[in-house]
Design an enzyme around this catalytic site. Structure first.
Site, PDB file in Angstrom:
ATOM      1  N   ASN A 273      -9.839  -8.595  10.932  1.00  0.00           N
ATOM      2  CA  ASN A 273      -9.409  -7.222  11.178  1.00  0.00           C
ATOM      3  C   ASN A 273     -10.594  -6.275  10.916  1.00  0.00           C
ATOM      4  OD1 ASN A 273      -8.453  -4.552  10.523  1.00  0.00           O
ATOM      5  ND2 ASN A 273      -6.388  -5.382  10.478  1.00  0.00           N
TER       6      ASN A 273
ATOM      7  N   HIS B   3     -11.460  -1.478   8.846  1.00  0.00           N
ATOM      8  CA  HIS B   3     -12.154  -0.749   7.786  1.00  0.00           C
ATOM      9  C   HIS B   3     -13.647  -0.562   8.045  1.00  0.00           C
ATOM     10  CE1 HIS B   3      -8.473  -0.112   5.953  1.00  0.00           C
ATOM     11  NE2 HIS B   3      -8.244  -1.384   5.705  1.00  0.00           N
TER      12      HIS B   3
ATOM     13  N   HIS C  47      -5.796  -2.181  14.282  1.00  0.00           N
ATOM     14  CA  HIS C  47      -4.517  -1.447  14.200  1.00  0.00           C
ATOM     15  C   HIS C  47      -4.752  -0.048  14.741  1.00  0.00           C
ATOM     16  CE1 HIS C  47      -0.981  -0.132  11.348  1.00  0.00           C
ATOM     17  NE2 HIS C  47      -0.820   0.283  12.583  1.00  0.00           N
TER      18      HIS C  47
ATOM     19  N   ARG D 177      -3.466   3.214  14.841  1.00  0.00           N
ATOM     20  CA  ARG D 177      -2.433   3.999  14.166  1.00  0.00           C
ATOM     21  C   ARG D 177      -2.158   5.278  14.928  1.00  0.00           C
ATOM     22  NH1 ARG D 177      -0.803   3.708   8.874  1.00  0.00           N
ATOM     23  NH2 ARG D 177      -1.354   1.768   7.852  1.00  0.00           N
TER      24      ARG D 177
ATOM     25  N   ARG E  46      -6.546   7.117  12.251  1.00  0.00           N
ATOM     26  CA  ARG E  46      -7.383   7.358  11.064  1.00  0.00           C
ATOM     27  C   ARG E  46      -8.594   6.418  11.001  1.00  0.00           C
ATOM     28  NH1 ARG E  46      -3.523   5.080   6.287  1.00  0.00           N
ATOM     29  NH2 ARG E  46      -2.096   6.572   7.202  1.00  0.00           N
TER      30      ARG E  46
ATOM     31  N   GLU F 199      -2.505  -4.496  16.434  1.00  0.00           N
ATOM     32  CA  GLU F 199      -1.377  -4.143  15.555  1.00  0.00           C
ATOM     33  C   GLU F 199      -0.914  -2.748  15.936  1.00  0.00           C
ATOM     34  OE1 GLU F 199      -2.452  -4.247  11.477  1.00  0.00           O
ATOM     35  OE2 GLU F 199      -3.014  -6.346  11.537  1.00  0.00           O
TER      36      GLU F 199
ATOM     37  N   THR G 159      -0.560  -0.786   5.509  1.00  0.00           N
ATOM     38  CA  THR G 159       0.800  -1.230   5.816  1.00  0.00           C
ATOM     39  C   THR G 159       1.450  -1.749   4.539  1.00  0.00           C
ATOM     40  OG1 THR G 159      -0.135  -1.943   7.919  1.00  0.00           O
ATOM     41  CG2 THR G 159       2.121  -2.608   7.462  1.00  0.00           C
TER      42      THR G 159
ATOM     43  N   GLU H 286       4.145 -13.091  11.552  1.00  0.00           N
ATOM     44  CA  GLU H 286       3.070 -12.983  10.572  1.00  0.00           C
ATOM     45  C   GLU H 286       3.728 -12.673   9.231  1.00  0.00           C
ATOM     46  OE1 GLU H 286      -0.217 -10.266  11.324  1.00  0.00           O
ATOM     47  OE2 GLU H 286      -0.689 -10.243   9.185  1.00  0.00           O
TER      48      GLU H 286
ATOM     49  N   HIS I 100      -2.491  -9.931   4.835  1.00  0.00           N
ATOM     50  CA  HIS I 100      -2.446  -8.705   4.045  1.00  0.00           C
ATOM     51  C   HIS I 100      -2.830  -9.007   2.597  1.00  0.00           C
ATOM     52  CE1 HIS I 100      -1.733  -4.637   2.880  1.00  0.00           C
ATOM     53  NE2 HIS I 100      -1.562  -4.340   4.150  1.00  0.00           N
TER      54      HIS I 100
HETATM   55  N1  PXP Z   1      -1.836  -8.063   8.760  1.00  0.00           N
HETATM   56  C1  PXP Z   1      -1.312  -6.833   8.997  1.00  0.00           C
HETATM   57  C2  PXP Z   1      -0.059  -6.742   9.787  1.00  0.00           C
HETATM   58  C3  PXP Z   1      -1.947  -5.678   8.522  1.00  0.00           C
HETATM   59  O1  PXP Z   1      -1.395  -4.465   8.769  1.00  0.00           O
HETATM   60  C4  PXP Z   1      -3.154  -5.805   7.813  1.00  0.00           C
HETATM   61  C5  PXP Z   1      -3.850  -4.573   7.339  1.00  0.00           C
HETATM   62  O2  PXP Z   1      -4.271  -3.811   8.400  1.00  0.00           O
HETATM   63  C6  PXP Z   1      -3.674  -7.094   7.617  1.00  0.00           C
HETATM   64  C7  PXP Z   1      -2.978  -8.199   8.072  1.00  0.00           C
HETATM   65  C8  PXP Z   1      -4.963  -7.318   6.918  1.00  0.00           C
HETATM   66  O3  PXP Z   1      -4.855  -6.935   5.599  1.00  0.00           O
HETATM   67  P1  PXP Z   1      -6.158  -6.810   4.717  1.00  0.00           P
HETATM   68  O4  PXP Z   1      -6.990  -5.706   5.292  1.00  0.00           O
HETATM   69  O5  PXP Z   1      -5.631  -6.508   3.360  1.00  0.00           O
HETATM   70  O6  PXP Z   1      -6.866  -8.142   4.797  1.00  0.00           O
END
Ligand code: PXP
Length: 239
Positions: free
Chosen positions: A7, A10, A43, A45, A49, A70, A101, A151, A191
């Site tokens: 992902n 960030h 994601h 949003r 952001r 996402e 999330t 998931e 997550h």
């Molecule tokens: N899965 C989903 C559905 C999420 O919303 C996120 C965070 O954006 C993640 C996985 C990844 O989480 P993390 O950034 O804590 O690894």
């Protein structure tokens, strides 16, 4: 062997902290793929952001593995997904005030609504994943709503305050995974997973893919920091 989908949200968070155009999550996605990642996740949003519409479009054009978008299960996002056509969509709950999330999608609260959203996405050729809490009832409803993938939300496990709490929360994930593997569903998880707390998941071979973002970006900042400083020293020392 499980797969890793990275992902890149960030990377965009760091960019947005300055409001300029670096670091670029699209470049980070390419580097993740060069490193062997099996997929890229972002994601989009409602408040944009971090990831924005340009990122999503370019990721769709450049990701060579699989782009998982996402998104909240709302009209605006469904329309965007049907236009951009990511390889898969993950439906997540979304609150404006949250930092990330916070919980899984409560599919059982509105199964007819989610069935409709899945139908629209699947008619557009997009497989759908439901991001849900480790709860067998949610797993079953996700499948009844036409979901292809569940998931399992690992955030509560990753936030456990003690080892015994982590064990209890891991057992919940295990039970949800077992109930999903008895149904016609593919299973992923994510997550809050990091380099330490992922280890027990070796006991759950039914999980095909892990979705990980923050811990990878956080580590990248630190493992890359020394080189970045050396490169700047090189420049200023050579004035
Ligand atoms: N899965 C989903 C559905 C999420 O919303 C996120 C965070 O954006 C993640 C996985 C990844 O989480 P993390 O950034 O804590 O690894």
């Amino acid at each position: 062997m499980a797969r890793l989908a990275v992902n890149v949200d960030h990377v965009a968070t760091v960019r947005e902290a300055r409001g300029i155009d670096v670091p670029d999550p699209v470049l980070a996605a390419g580097l993740a793929e060069l490193a062997g990642a099996d997929g890229i996740i972002c994601h989009l949003r409602e408040d944009r952001r971090h990831i924005d519409d340009r990122d999503l479009r370019l990721l769709r054009d450049t990701v060579k593995t699989k782009l998982n978008m996402e998104m909240a299960a709302v009209d605006e996002m469904v329309e965007i997904a049907l236009t951009v056509k990511p390889h898969v969509v993950t439906l997540v709950p979304e609150k404006r005030e949250e930092l990330t999330t916070e919980g899984g999608l409560n599919v059982t609260a509105q199964p007819d609504y989610y069935r409709g959203v899945v139908e629209r996405l699947k008619n557009g050729g997009i497989p759908v994943s439901f991001f849900i809490d480790p709860d067998p009832e949610q797993v079953q409803t996700a499948q009844q709503c036409g979901g292809d993938i569940v998931e399992i939300h690992t955030g509560h496990y990753s936030e456990a305050g003690s080892e015994s709490e982590a064990i209890v929360r891991f057992e919940k994930i295990k039970r949800a995974v077992e109930s999903a593997s008895g149904l016609d569903l593919r299973i992923s998880a994510g997550h809050g997973l990091n380099y330490a707390n992922i280890k027990p998941f070796g006991a759950l071979p039914q999980i095909e893919e892990y979705s990980i973002g923050h811990s990878i970006v956080a580590r990248a900042v630190l493992v890359g920091f020394e080189r970045a400083v050396r490169e700047m020293i090189q420049l200023v020392n050579n004035f």
